[in-house]
Enzyme design. Sequence first.
Site, mmCIF file in Angstrom:
data_model
loop_
_atom_site.group_PDB
_atom_site.id
_atom_site.type_symbol
_atom_site.label_atom_id
_atom_site.label_comp_id
_atom_site.label_asym_id
_atom_site.label_seq_id
_atom_site.Cartn_x
_atom_site.Cartn_y
_atom_site.Cartn_z
ATOM 1 N N SER A 230 103.730 33.516 17.220
ATOM 2 C CA SER A 230 102.417 33.661 17.842
ATOM 3 C C SER A 230 101.364 32.959 16.988
ATOM 4 O O SER A 230 101.441 31.754 16.788
ATOM 5 C CB SER A 230 102.116 35.140 18.057
ATOM 6 O OG SER A 230 101.002 35.316 18.906
ATOM 7 N N GLU A 346 106.436 36.096 28.442
ATOM 8 C CA GLU A 346 105.464 36.254 27.349
ATOM 9 C C GLU A 346 104.248 37.090 27.752
ATOM 10 O O GLU A 346 103.883 38.060 27.080
ATOM 11 C CB GLU A 346 104.967 34.878 26.883
ATOM 12 C CG GLU A 346 106.023 33.997 26.274
ATOM 13 C CD GLU A 346 106.195 34.199 24.771
ATOM 14 O OE1 GLU A 346 105.596 35.138 24.225
ATOM 15 O OE2 GLU A 346 106.925 33.396 24.168
ATOM 16 N N HIS A 437 106.265 38.869 24.916
ATOM 17 C CA HIS A 437 105.799 38.327 23.636
ATOM 18 C C HIS A 437 106.194 39.278 22.508
ATOM 19 O O HIS A 437 106.055 40.491 22.635
ATOM 20 C CB HIS A 437 104.280 38.186 23.714
ATOM 21 C CG HIS A 437 103.657 37.377 22.644
ATOM 22 N ND1 HIS A 437 103.925 36.045 22.445
ATOM 23 C CD2 HIS A 437 102.725 37.702 21.700
ATOM 24 C CE1 HIS A 437 103.195 35.590 21.451
ATOM 25 N NE2 HIS A 437 102.460 36.576 20.963
#
Length: 540
Positions: A230, A346, A437
């Site tokens: 990320s 995600e 995610h």
Amino acid sequence: MLTRTPARLTRVMAMAAVPLLLASCAATQSATAAAAKPAACTTRTSLGAVAGTADGDLCAYRGIPYAQSPTGANRFRPPKPVKPWKGTLAATDGRRVCPQERDELSEDYPDKSKTYLNEDCLRLNVWSPKPDGKRHPVIVFIHGGAARFGTANEPRYDGAKLAGHGDAVVVSINYRLGVFGWSELGGLDPSYRGSGNNGLRDQMTALTWVRDHIANFGGDPRDVTAMGESEGAFSISAMLATAHPERLFRRAILESGSGYLVHSPAYEKRIAAGFPAHSVAEMRRMSTADLLKLQDKALQAAPGVGAALYFGPYVDGKLVRHSVIDSVRRGNARGIDVLIGTNKDELNFFGQGSPQALDAVSKQADDFFPKELESRHAKISAAYHRGRSARDAGLAQFTDQGMRIPAIRLAEAQNRWRPTYLYQFNWSAPKGYGAVHTAELPFVFGSLRFTGILGGDEALKTDRARITRLSNQMVDAWTSFARTGDPSARRLVSRPAWPSYRPAQRSTMIWDLHPRVANDPRGAERRLWNGYPFVAIDPR
């Protein structure tokens, strides 16, 4: 989720600190002698001796300072290299967390504190094989958290499994977050120009420390892999657009993040212009707690998923000289091997609380749709609606635009220069919201800690053997890549061979309970974005 607190919203595509026994304000840092520490886990560096603790066949060193404390006159300034210390540094502080309000749902903190206020947090951790006279490959992990949350000291990021399986040295780093490391203050005071990339400078300073000192811990400074998830991946990709990134690392692993989510100059300028502060002098006088309140006030202008993009690296023309994709295409990272990938669902991460929250995230897809593709908007949207509900179509389109397609473009660009490997992570908890995610992190580290992944702990209880096997396969691939530049070169557990990514086949490793390689998965939807360059992001 979009209906909860900002902490939950801003985790992207997302304590009392136990201080080291150091006098951090002294001209030279000092540390207490590490009596009772095993001699096998004491090493000497040019900065001073460091004593860690034994962890099986490994040594663990926690809380080593890599820069001076960014407090006082150093607040909002670029990091300064750490000064030598006297005596032996007791590297046993595994609780440093850079200032932030606790993200209850997404982060795996080392304690139960609600707010973290210690700005003296520029520390790193090292896990290394006990001294054996060898030079081991090095993996440096940069955590995610929307540049506002997280810490190197999260238990899910424990480096022991990677170090042990890969016979490697693993490093994890803290860096300044939020307003402390990513606020561009040059408009308030020209002497602070570039401060919006200080968090990136922290990370690069840590990588420089690794280059200069990791040999003392058994690592090979010529064989460093920078690995980020990320915000950590956004940051490493931004480094690919700096001068000579190969001087910092030889390989890069980018999980759920690419150069597309690095800010454009125009976007950073808009953010800086709207920041609710009158002067840098005023901000320097504020307490840590009051700066966090100021940060929350600033984020009110970026609701929902947009708040996750508020802080982060940007193209400033000096440190990050051009957009990442353009820099990579021109060969700026020609000496670096790249492994990159995304998770199938995600953006579902931000709406895990309820179907209503998922609806809200899905509807934001249009807010971020590139204005340059407006003439194709209806066609692209219609394609994603085929076979999907309206909500799932928006989520899939949002994930593709923000994560999957930019990762493919980066793989295409770098493949011209070095072998590049692409993956898609598909595992999802049966009672969760998909391959969201951060879902790959428990597998990559082998920690099997499912913070922020709804249904993950329950899945582990009922399917531990298969989940453990998938984790072992991914650890094996990641450490093989770090050692050789090829995730298939060193297969210590049974798993499919992983071909490099080439436009003719577009080979993609699909990580699930039964891993497999697919050529150009969802190719029709990939082609919808043809012609769009995915340079630095500039939302509407």
